[in-house]
Design an enzyme around this catalytic site. Sequence first.
Site, mmCIF file in Angstrom:
data_model
loop_
_atom_site.group_PDB
_atom_site.id
_atom_site.type_symbol
_atom_site.label_atom_id
_atom_site.label_comp_id
_atom_site.label_asym_id
_atom_site.label_seq_id
_atom_site.Cartn_x
_atom_site.Cartn_y
_atom_site.Cartn_z
ATOM 1 C CG ASP A 60 -7.769 -8.593 13.099
ATOM 2 O OD1 ASP A 60 -8.467 -7.722 14.216
ATOM 3 O OD2 ASP A 60 -7.158 -8.111 13.232
ATOM 4 C CG ASP A 76 -2.112 -0.503 0.824
ATOM 5 O OD1 ASP A 76 -2.474 -0.825 0.304
ATOM 6 O OD2 ASP A 76 -3.408 -0.515 1.406
#
Length: 615
Positions: free
Chosen positions: A416, A142
Amino acid sequence: MAENENGPLFETRPVKGRFVFKLFVASVAVGIGFICAYRLWFLPVASGKLHRWAWIGLFLCELWFGFYWSLTVICRWNPVYRFPYKNRLSQRYEKETLPGVDIFVCTADPSAEPPLMVMNTVLSVMAYDYPPEKLNIYLSDDGASDFTFYAMLEASSFSKQWLPFCRKLKVEPRSPEAYFKTAIEPDNHDPVELKHWLSIKKLYEEAKMRIETSRKMNKIPEDIKTDIEGNVLPTLVYLAREKRPQYHHHFKAGAMNALIRVSARISNGPIVLNVDCDMFSNDSDSIKDSLCVFMDHENGHEIAFVQYPQAFHNLTKNDLYGNSCRVFRKLEFPGFDANGGPCYIGTGCFHRRDALCGKKYDETCKVDWKRLNHRRVEESASVLEATCKVLASCSFEQNSPWGKEMGLKYGCPVEDIITGLSIQCRDWKSIFLDPERESFLGIAPTTLSTMLVQHKRWAEDIKPMGAPICICFHCTPSIQPWGIPVLLGYSKSAFVVTPKVADRDVSSRYEQELMEFDDSSPMFDVLASLAMLNLFGIFGVVKKLASDVDHRELSDRFGLQILLSLLLVALNWPVYKAMFYRKDKGRMPASVTYKSIIYALLVSTLTLWSPFKYL
């Protein structure tokens, strides 16, 4: 032999010796019951209003403790351990029938996550003891860093030598940096093998030097299907997705979802492993251990993901910052495993692709692995590249189910946890595997501020899931003031990439187990103020004892409180040392020391004039 071949691929065993634990639980439950009965029976109805409300406040705190304690007991009541049988997997399935595995590695900032570290993680997962044609490694960058891309080119080149070397010598761990840091030269009187070992080490050192030199010079050099033994290499894909200011990129969750789409187009492995860029593979058999769960003919079809513990290779002897998380690893996760499975913690996790993409569990989820073909799209590189660019574009997810019903969930940087919960809400189960050899090893925070930032992020971003309970469960006491500003809406969460490197002085102090306070963080203000408040309390007791002739009343009424304050002062010794004695750069900033003294004096002064002192 036939029984072993047809038996389950993994075994579940309950933890032994639970009688003492259950006896302890019963005693605590009785104690909590007595406390509640005492508070109700001796409620000061005739006393003043202030006294009565103070009593009720203490009672509510004790009820909260009882509620929190009961939640932890439920978790730990009946833990289980899982034991895979890799030999049965090898007997039952030929290499050709094993499923493809797509491995996702995510990085975001080359300054916090050095390209050399990323390279070592990629090489460690490329070297799994698994058919290389079934392995596909995807790196999401990224940061779109030229240096990370260059490190991947070096990894691709070096893997031609490294993978055969690992297979031949059965190397563990298979991260070159971790291996050569601890390995010694072979002493088997075979000059050919020694020459080969030294040549591989030299090749790695040269690649390492080129990567580090490119970083120092801020410039990459200007100046690939089988390895040196003729074996196929695992597929290695570099992805830097498109980002534009007008589109939210959703941090790691967005990167993972882009990887899911791109990998589905290229390799479409039914099993997906994701690891953080600092978590290298420490056990080349981890894939086989996980497949023993997914491919078990009795219960494997119910499992959505297999979670491994998060472990670290740079822990100090006494685990200075408590990064080992032993309670979670040895009690909480095995306890969750006995009740539907553990949560997904964002790294070191093998997923079933269908479950990760939003499929609900039903009877059609059973897979005949021997008939499942290894799916791979056969397209030209140019066509495939153009297709993947669309899948990784910033506008692809607009008005789509991605981030909601498909892939990792958006709206919370702790993506998550909520992703794992949503998978379990679709009737899937999960399993926790904790083999004797650590499967993945990462880099633990080496400074107190980094550790607190990580815990602060967890505290802020569990707000949507019932923050009061989760703050108590997941956070250290030093950052629970942060939970209250979050609940009131005064603090906004943000994704923070915690640094994975430290300078030489910081590393040296960490190895000596000296806490690092060299940061003017507001969290240090809270920590230092509480430490000073306890110290002033002890000074007050000493003054009282010195001035009063009869100490019996003081010891009878406040003996336990005095003992508790003494214990807290002893526990805060590293804080006092950093504030007043240490001269190194890791000491407490002077501004924090002055503010903490002022705050503690202010609270002490108000307490002296408070009517509560007479209760």
